[in-house]
Design an enzyme around this catalytic site. Structure first.
Site, PDB file in Angstrom:
ATOM      1  CD  GLN A  89      -3.173  -0.368   0.055  1.00  8.24           C
ATOM      2  OE1 GLN A  89      -3.367   0.931  -0.207  1.00  8.24           O
ATOM      3  NE2 GLN A  89      -3.818  -1.282  -0.548  1.00  8.24           N
ATOM      4  CB  SER A  90       4.144   2.048  -1.740  1.00 10.11           C
ATOM      5  OG  SER A  90       4.879   3.087  -2.036  1.00 10.11           O
ATOM      6  CG  ASN A  91       0.813   6.807   0.602  1.00  6.09           C
ATOM      7  OD1 ASN A  91      -0.169   6.683   0.365  1.00  6.09           O
ATOM      8  ND2 ASN A  91       1.067   6.803   2.040  1.00  6.09           N
ATOM      9  CE1 TYR A  92       8.916   8.438  -4.202  1.00  8.24           C
ATOM     10  CE2 TYR A  92       9.694   7.710  -2.050  1.00  8.24           C
ATOM     11  CZ  TYR A  92       9.884   8.582  -3.262  1.00  8.24           C
ATOM     12  OH  TYR A  92      11.033   9.364  -3.293  1.00  8.24           O
ATOM     13  CG  MET A  93       4.988   1.602  -5.332  1.00 10.24           C
ATOM     14  SD  MET A  93       4.595  -0.170  -5.099  1.00 10.24           S
ATOM     15  CE  MET A  93       6.236  -0.993  -4.934  1.00 10.24           C
TER      16      MET A  93
END
Ligand SMILES: *Cc1c(COP(=O)(O)O)cnc(C)c1O
Length: 353
Positions: A89-93
């Site tokens: 659940q990465s915001n970066y991705m």
């Protein structure tokens, strides 16, 4: 301090390649209701929030500022594909996938198993859903605490793409690489100081999340480089303070090398707290649930279960201990992350909510 003096201080900052997409400057709001809720008898410090959840691209957050520099470098190198490894659940991705899409770059996301969660919401909703909408290519990596292994796997993927004739650019968030993303927060420090200057305002302590530590490092580095001594408390979201402190210190040195300037730091500059870390990355605690509920119910402000809820919980714990005094001002940097609320669902609610 004038803008001219700032630019003269760090000439390299404005020479680095950058793709400009963020809506800047982000706003600063006062959280008077939260203050009243925490200090019902009056007193307590004034509370401000810097709204970096509103950076204006792909649902906002701190990664937009960081990716402006990473993707700037990718474009400058002639890349046609970008790769990144991070949590499911990465915001970066999500942000990378969206910004890459806008730049016409192919995007590969390697998802590490950092959080022991098999809930279908966690696997399919929130950032994962948004990743898929961008058309990015998703890959898995079975371990969540093996940064070196995840790096090797993404390099292998890059090599395979290279052999197929593509020009990949790998975004490395692990230690040992130039902290390109942190430069976005050097710029944010300059922005914040200009805003405070224009308001005739002052801040006595800043609270910000410290994960890969790019945000924390960049902000601290920028403040000191531009002549400000505002203390910055990095709230640990992934590892204990004893590990995060050295990580920040090493990052400061690498950032000085990248920007060819050393603002000069003392031991006291690096402040980290793990008061709200709980059992680890991405794990929700009662203190985080309380922070989510307080921000939502008093300020109409949404904080997330992985980062900003934990940071706000850490700030609240320190405020309750009186670490920022009455008559002083604490500023919370809201770094975004709200899509994760939909992946965690009702597990973020308090019994009351
Ligand atoms: C990534 C992230 C952070 C932590 O930032 P780092 O630069 O990795 O330390 C904080 N908040 C949110 C919402 C994030 O997505």
């Amino acid at each position: 301090m004038t803008a001219d003096a700032e630019v003269a201080t760090v000439p390299h900052l404005d020479a680095l390649p950058r793709v400009r997409m963020a809506h800047l400057p982000t706003g600063i709001d006062e959280m008077a209701n939260l203050r009243a809720a925490l200090f019902p008898d009056g007193g307590g410090p004034r509370l401000l929030v810097k709204r970096d959840d509103n950076t204006g691209v792909a649902m906002g957050g701190n990664k937009v500022r960081q990716l402006e520099y990473y993707l700037g470098e990718a474009v400058a190198q002639g890349a046609d594909t970008v790769l990144i490894t991070s949590a499911v659940q990465s915001n970066y991705m999500r942000t990378c996938a969206a910004m890459a899409a806008r730049l016409g770059l192919e995007c590969h996301l390697q998802k590490e198993e950092r959080v022991p969660k098999n809930d279908p919401l966690y696997r399919t909703n929130g950032n994962v859903l948004l990743d898929k909408i961008t058309g990015a290519h998703l890959h898995g990596y079975p371990d969540g605490e093996d940064e070196a292994g995840a790096d090797r796997a993404i390099e292998e993927l890059a090599e395979r793409l290279r052999s197929e004739g593509r020009k990949p650019y790998v975004i490395h968030l692990s230690p040992g690489h130039p902290p390109v993303g942190a430069v976005g927060y050097v710029d944010a420090a300059r922005e914040l100081l200009a805003q405070l200057d224009a308001r005739g305002d002052r801040v006595d302590r800043i609270y910000v999340g410290s994960g890969s530590a790019a945000t924390h490092t960049g902000l601290l580095w920028g403040l000191r480089a531009f002549g400000s001594s505002i203390p910055v408390t990095g709230v640990c979201v992934r590892r204990p303070a004893a590990q995060q402190g050295p990580r920040v210190r090493a990052n400061l040195d690498r950032l000085s090398a990248l920007l060819e300037h050393d603002p000069g730091f003392t031991e006291e500059d690096v402040v980290v707290t793990d008061v709200s870390l709980g059992p680890g990355y991405g794990r929700v605690t009662d203190a985080i649930r309380e922070a989510i509920a307080l921000a939502g119910s008093r300020e109409g402000l949404f904080v997330d279960p992985v980062y900003t809820g934990k940071v706000l919980a850490g700030m609240i714990a320190e405020l309750r201990e009186g670490l920022v005094g009455p008559g002083e001002t604490a500023l919370f940097v809201h770094t975004g992350g709200q899509p994760a609320l939909f992946a965690y669902g009702e597990t973020v609610l308090t019994d009351a909510g």
